[in-house]
Structures are given as C-alpha cells and as structure tokens.
Design an enzyme around this catalytic site. Structure first.
Site, short mmCIF file in Angstrom:
data_model
loop_
_atom_site.label_atom_id
_atom_site.label_comp_id
_atom_site.label_asym_id
_atom_site.label_seq_id
_atom_site.Cartn_x
_atom_site.Cartn_y
_atom_site.Cartn_z
N HIS A 1 4.47 1.86 -8.24
CA HIS A 1 3.48 0.77 -8.16
C HIS A 1 2.54 0.82 -9.36
O HIS A 1 2.18 -0.21 -9.93
CB HIS A 1 2.63 0.90 -6.89
CG HIS A 1 3.38 0.74 -5.62
ND1 HIS A 1 3.64 1.79 -4.77
CD2 HIS A 1 3.92 -0.37 -5.03
CE1 HIS A 1 4.30 1.35 -3.71
NE2 HIS A 1 4.50 0.05 -3.84
N GLN B 1 12.39 -3.41 -9.86
CA GLN B 1 13.84 -3.63 -9.74
C GLN B 1 14.43 -2.83 -8.57
O GLN B 1 15.49 -3.15 -8.06
CB GLN B 1 14.52 -3.23 -11.07
CG GLN B 1 16.04 -3.24 -11.06
CD GLN B 1 16.64 -4.62 -10.75
OE1 GLN B 1 16.01 -5.66 -10.97
NE2 GLN B 1 17.86 -4.63 -10.24
N ASP C 1 13.74 -2.90 -5.51
CA ASP C 1 14.08 -3.83 -4.43
C ASP C 1 14.79 -5.03 -5.05
O ASP C 1 14.23 -6.13 -5.19
CB ASP C 1 12.83 -4.25 -3.67
CG ASP C 1 12.23 -3.07 -2.92
OD1 ASP C 1 12.96 -2.42 -2.15
OD2 ASP C 1 11.05 -2.78 -3.12
N ARG D 1 9.15 5.24 1.47
CA ARG D 1 10.01 5.82 2.52
C ARG D 1 10.37 7.27 2.24
O ARG D 1 10.77 7.99 3.16
CB ARG D 1 11.31 5.03 2.64
CG ARG D 1 11.11 3.62 3.12
CD ARG D 1 12.45 2.95 3.26
NE ARG D 1 12.30 1.52 3.53
CZ ARG D 1 13.30 0.68 3.63
NH1 ARG D 1 14.54 1.11 3.48
NH2 ARG D 1 13.10 -0.60 3.88
N GLY E 1 0.81 -1.22 0.00
CA GLY E 1 0.00 0.00 0.00
C GLY E 1 0.84 1.26 0.00
O GLY E 1 2.04 1.23 -0.25
O1 PAF Z 1 7.78 -4.98 -2.02
C1 PAF Z 1 6.86 -5.00 -1.19
O2 PAF Z 1 6.04 -4.06 -1.10
C2 PAF Z 1 6.71 -6.19 -0.26
O3 PAF Z 1 7.94 -6.65 0.17
C3 PAF Z 1 5.86 -7.32 -0.86
C4 PAF Z 1 6.50 -7.94 -2.08
C5 PAF Z 1 4.48 -6.79 -1.22
C6 PAF Z 1 5.68 -8.44 0.18
O4 PAF Z 1 5.08 -7.97 1.34
#
Ligand code: PAF
Length: 277
Positions: free
Chosen positions: A34, A145, A147, A184, A28
């Site tokens: 996203h 990418q 993360d 963040r 979220g």
């Molecule tokens: O990247 C994220 O937001 C989280 O680590 C995920 C993949 C949704 C798992 O909780």
C-alpha cells in the site's frame, strides 16, 4: 496529514483545493505494498488522498467481515510516513444508509476467476470504488497488480462509464522469498508462511517455460500444478492463463497473458499473478 470522516467534508476539501489529486483506496491494515502506491501517488500528484474503508458489500455472506484485520492508528502512522495529505475514513452507515439502492455491475470480466468463486464480490468493489471516485474526484487512482482481476474490472468500469480519471497500476510488492504482500498473510502460521513461497515459484516457472518458447497453456498450467502439489500444505483453488483484458482462458499463450492462481494454505486463500509479455 488530516483525517476526514464524513463525505461532506471530503467533498468540501476537493472543491476548495485546485490541482491534481492522487487517490489510494484501501481497506486498511496497510503493508509496504500500500505504501508503495501512496509513494507513487505522491511522486505524481501534489495532493494525495488515501481512504480506509472495509467495504461490507464486497464480502460474501460466508466471508468474515467482522474478523477482517483492522489497525487504524498503525495505518495512519504509515500513511503519514509517506506524506499523505488526507485520509478519508467514512463510516459504513454513511456509505450505505438503509435506503441504499444503487449498484455498479461490470459484466463478463467479473464472471470468471475470483468472480466465479466469490459471487457479488466485484459488484461490491465496483460500487464502492465508483462511490469513492465520485466523492474524492481524483485525477489518478492507484491500484496494485496483485489484485489483477480487480484492476481489469476497475479499468473496464472507468472506460465504460467515461469516468474522468487515470487508473495507475503498480507492480506487486513482494517479500524476500517472493510472496506477494497481502493483509491475508498475517493469517499464516510459520510453517504455512514458508510453504506460501510456492505460489511465486510456480509463477516464475511459468515465466521460464514461456521464455523458453512454451506456448501451450495447458502444459504450463500442468507444470505449475505439479510443482505446487509437491507442497503438502498447499491446496490449489485455480490456476489460470487468460487474456489480460477479457480474462478468457487461453489454449495458446498470446501476450499479454495473465497467469494467475489462488492457493489455499491453512486458513487464507492466497492470490498471485504475473503478466507474460
Ligand atoms: O483492494 C482493496 O483493498 C479493495 O478492494 C478496494 C479497492 C479498496 C475497494 O474496497
């Protein structure tokens, strides 16, 4: 767009609908990064499911689970704008009942970098992602990418456990000054926000040195470190140049190499990376 709040209902929807499902798991507090994943999912699948679940098991005991930013009404508007079909918002009580006892542990690649700083983090990530995959049964699942280690861990889990889906990795979405989008970033005060551009500047420096022929990883790390240290608000946690699959640190840069770093600026630890190819 339909919101689904129980595991049983999500499974029922999956059973009743034929065809490819694109899946975008999230915690979220969505940003354009996203949305980019959801857009790509929509372009490649007739049905798109996003999940919003602040997964308690990936937070360490000293990490602020309760303070993690949340804004479901805003998230729903954003997901609706890119024509997401279903949003799965399970409760922690249903995902992890008191009797919960099963964990997914991906060895080796979880021991370095973020795994070394945040013990147990990737056990929580792998477990929740495996659970979500089992519930949603996606054809393709989309990750950023940004993360990089999470992507390596999830790909390894999918391969090792023979999971029946494709992991699609999407490029990091950046602000105008290059700062990688992240939930963040909202913690940054205005002067810290300006200083945060130094992460991407240091990655661009690494890329330039590599393009110019530098192959000594320590030389590149040192020059990145020197650049970041010129920024008084920045505190380096680590700078890594590693194999992009095993995450083992490299002495000599051999593509594809993952250049990743974590820098603390004010409160948040900011992550970023590029892959040298
Ligand atoms: O990247 C994220 O937001 C989280 O680590 C995920 C993949 C949704 C798992 O909780």
């Amino acid at each position: 767009m339909k919101v689904i709040e129980t595991i049983a209902e999500m499974k029922k929807v999956r059973r009743e609908l034929q065809g490819d499902f694109g899946f975008v798991p999230t915690m979220g507090y969505l940003h354009d990064g996203h949305l980019d994943l959801a857009r790509r999912a929509k372009a490649e699948n007739p049905i798109v499911v996003a999940s919003i679940f602040v997964n308690p098991t990936q937070f360490g005991p000293k990490e602020d689970l309760a303070g993690y930013p949340r804004d479901i009404p805003h998230d729903l508007k954003m997901l609706e704008s890119v024509k997401t079909d279903f949003v799965f918002i399970p409760s922690a009580a249903e995902m992890y009942p008191p009797s919960y006892n099963t964990w997914v542990i991906v060895e080796k690649v979880t021991e370095r970098l973020e795994g070394a700083t945040r013990p147990g983090h990737f056990k929580g990530v792998a477990t929740v992602v495996a659970k979500l995959f089992n519930i949603v049964q996606p054809t393709r699942s989309y990750f950023g990418q940004k993360d990089a280690q999470q992507v390596v861990v999830i790909k390894k889990m999918v391969a090792d456990l023979n999971m029946n889906l494709e992991v699609v990795v999407c490029p990091t979405v950046r602000e105008e000054d290059g700062l990688a989008m992240s939930s963040r970033n909202t913690y940054l005060k205005p002067d810290e926000r300006k200083a945060a551009a130094v992460l991407y500047q240091s990655l661009k420096l690494a890329e330039r040195l590599y393009t110019e022929g530098e192959r000594n990883a320590e030389t590149i790390r040192r020059k990145m470190r020197e650049l970041i240290q010129k920024q008084p608000l920045a505190n380096i946690d680590y700078i890594s140049i590693a194999d992009n699959e095993t995450l083992e640190e490299l002495n000599i840069v051999k593509p594809p190499a993952l250049v990743s770093l974590v820098v603390k600026i004010g409160k948040p630890r900011l992550l970023d990376n590029i892959v040298l190819t």
